[in-house]
Motif scaffolding. Sequence first.
Motif, mmCIF file in Angstrom:
data_model
loop_
_atom_site.group_PDB
_atom_site.id
_atom_site.type_symbol
_atom_site.label_atom_id
_atom_site.label_comp_id
_atom_site.label_asym_id
_atom_site.label_seq_id
_atom_site.Cartn_x
_atom_site.Cartn_y
_atom_site.Cartn_z
ATOM 1 N N LYS A 126 0.809 -1.212 0.000
ATOM 2 C CA LYS A 126 0.000 0.000 0.000
ATOM 3 C C LYS A 126 0.845 1.266 0.000
ATOM 4 O O LYS A 126 0.504 2.251 -0.659
ATOM 5 C CB LYS A 126 -0.931 -0.009 1.217
ATOM 6 N N ASP A 127 1.959 1.261 0.722
ATOM 7 C CA ASP A 127 2.788 2.473 0.797
ATOM 8 C C ASP A 127 3.803 2.560 -0.335
ATOM 9 O O ASP A 127 4.561 3.528 -0.419
ATOM 10 C CB ASP A 127 3.499 2.546 2.145
ATOM 11 N N ARG A 128 3.815 1.568 -1.222
ATOM 12 C CA ARG A 128 4.797 1.529 -2.311
ATOM 13 C C ARG A 128 4.160 1.349 -3.679
ATOM 14 O O ARG A 128 4.742 1.691 -4.701
ATOM 15 C CB ARG A 128 5.784 0.388 -2.037
ATOM 16 N N GLY A 129 2.952 0.800 -3.709
ATOM 17 C CA GLY A 129 2.302 0.492 -4.979
ATOM 18 C C GLY A 129 2.783 -0.836 -5.516
ATOM 19 O O GLY A 129 3.226 -1.717 -4.778
ATOM 20 N N TRP A 130 2.687 -1.001 -6.831
ATOM 21 C CA TRP A 130 3.119 -2.240 -7.475
ATOM 22 C C TRP A 130 4.606 -2.193 -7.790
ATOM 23 O O TRP A 130 5.126 -1.189 -8.294
ATOM 24 C CB TRP A 130 2.336 -2.458 -8.763
ATOM 25 N N PHE A 131 5.304 -3.294 -7.531
ATOM 26 C CA PHE A 131 6.715 -3.408 -7.879
ATOM 27 C C PHE A 131 6.999 -4.861 -8.216
ATOM 28 O O PHE A 131 6.157 -5.747 -8.004
ATOM 29 C CB PHE A 131 7.615 -2.916 -6.742
ATOM 30 N N THR A 132 8.180 -5.128 -8.748
ATOM 31 C CA THR A 132 8.508 -6.482 -9.183
ATOM 32 C C THR A 132 9.675 -7.067 -8.391
ATOM 33 O O THR A 132 10.434 -6.345 -7.734
ATOM 34 C CB THR A 132 8.863 -6.511 -10.681
ATOM 35 N N THR A 133 9.804 -8.401 -8.474
ATOM 36 C CA THR A 133 10.928 -9.120 -7.879
ATOM 37 C C THR A 133 11.456 -10.093 -8.927
ATOM 38 O O THR A 133 10.934 -10.180 -10.036
ATOM 39 C CB THR A 133 10.493 -9.894 -6.621
ATOM 40 N N ALA A 134 12.470 -10.847 -8.550
ATOM 41 C CA ALA A 134 12.998 -11.869 -9.456
ATOM 42 C C ALA A 134 12.052 -13.063 -9.506
ATOM 43 O O ALA A 134 11.351 -13.348 -8.534
ATOM 44 C CB ALA A 134 14.380 -12.313 -8.988
ATOM 45 N N PRO A 135 12.000 -13.789 -10.634
ATOM 46 C CA PRO A 135 11.179 -14.999 -10.693
ATOM 47 C C PRO A 135 11.525 -15.981 -9.584
ATOM 48 O O PRO A 135 12.690 -16.115 -9.194
ATOM 49 C CB PRO A 135 11.514 -15.576 -12.074
#
Length: 407
Positions: free
Chosen positions: A207-216
């Motif tokens: 919620k405080d960062r929004g959408w983000f990605t990580t490694a598979p």
Amino acid sequence: MRVLLVGAGGVGTAVTRIAARRSFLTHMVVADYDLARAEAAVAALGEQGTRFSARRLDASDQDAVRTALVDERCDVLLNATDPRFVMPLFEAALAAGTHYMDMAMSLSAPHATAPYEECGVKLGDEQFAQAAAWEASDRMALVGMGVEPGLSDVFARYAAEELFDEIEEIGVRDGANLTVEGYDFAPSFSIWTTIEECLNPPVVYEKDRGWFTTAPFSEPEVFEFPEGIGPVECVNVEHEEVLLIPRWVDARRVTFKYGLGDDFIAKLKTLHELGLDATAKVAVPGPDGPVQVSPRDVVAACLPDPATLGDRMTGKTCAGTWVKGTKDGSAREVYLYHVVDNEWSMREYGSQAVVWQTALNPVIALELMATGAWKGSGVLGPEALPPRPFLDLLGAYDSPWGLREER
């Protein structure tokens, strides 16, 4: 209700077998690029097939799809194809003035310079970009209405409405103990879609960062699945729920983790290292000169069709939504789930468990639309609509859901 079903593969065929037993359906046109496959799906219904017909249709031909919707006087297009065909079908339904439903959203594209940190084009972005046009047309595009996404999103909305005052985290968790006799590697669902989901950067929402990605395959955890499936290691995978749930449900964190297993992950990594997950066509020598083929399509062609594996498959599959938060001032943690036993789905419907579980949910959604229990306009996810009518119908379809208190 008159429905144009596009795609007569495993899931599409299972849709016809489930819908044939329900009275809400006036007529369903089963359309596929391979007319023989559409005809076979209808013929298999026997005496239950009087409300079904077959038609040849190229899902990539938007004008042809629009014409079919108009000619057949359809109320809704149900997309049972792979995600490559989402946008032509989605736009054809809008042009024809019909409702639309799919089980997977428009494709993503990784961030150009920071693929494992930032989102590029997200799943569904192309569809949500046209939300205003759908609202103006007073038609509903119900996106991600399979099992995951789909039922998992309904569970999330139900938890928010009836089980929690505040939600800390929603985590969709998918696991199974399915085995296929006679094959060293035989995915129970479309390998094309599985590669797309598993090798793209997973998306996480905070919620405080929004959408983000990580490694598979990041953040591995062991999750205990119900009804005898047991502990399965799950990892982050790109999936629509993470993009859909935060739009309508207030939660501080949303994740999706899939129980893949070390062997399956190793094979996916090998496909990636060899470039066999690529969708761009390459030139391959043929008897009459070079032939343009997609490496991923070659992999899919070399593997058994998941829809044909039911007789060799044993075990159960589980889709569910784990939710953690507070209720009446006390901590609460629950897992809402739906389990299908392959022996049961094969005996009752002649469809293997994974494709049957996927097909069940759009049919229930169609029935809710036909009765007016679900209605709206714009581009909507399952969590935008009332969850209780859907969950009640699961029982009416002889496939009830469960709830496990974690604490």
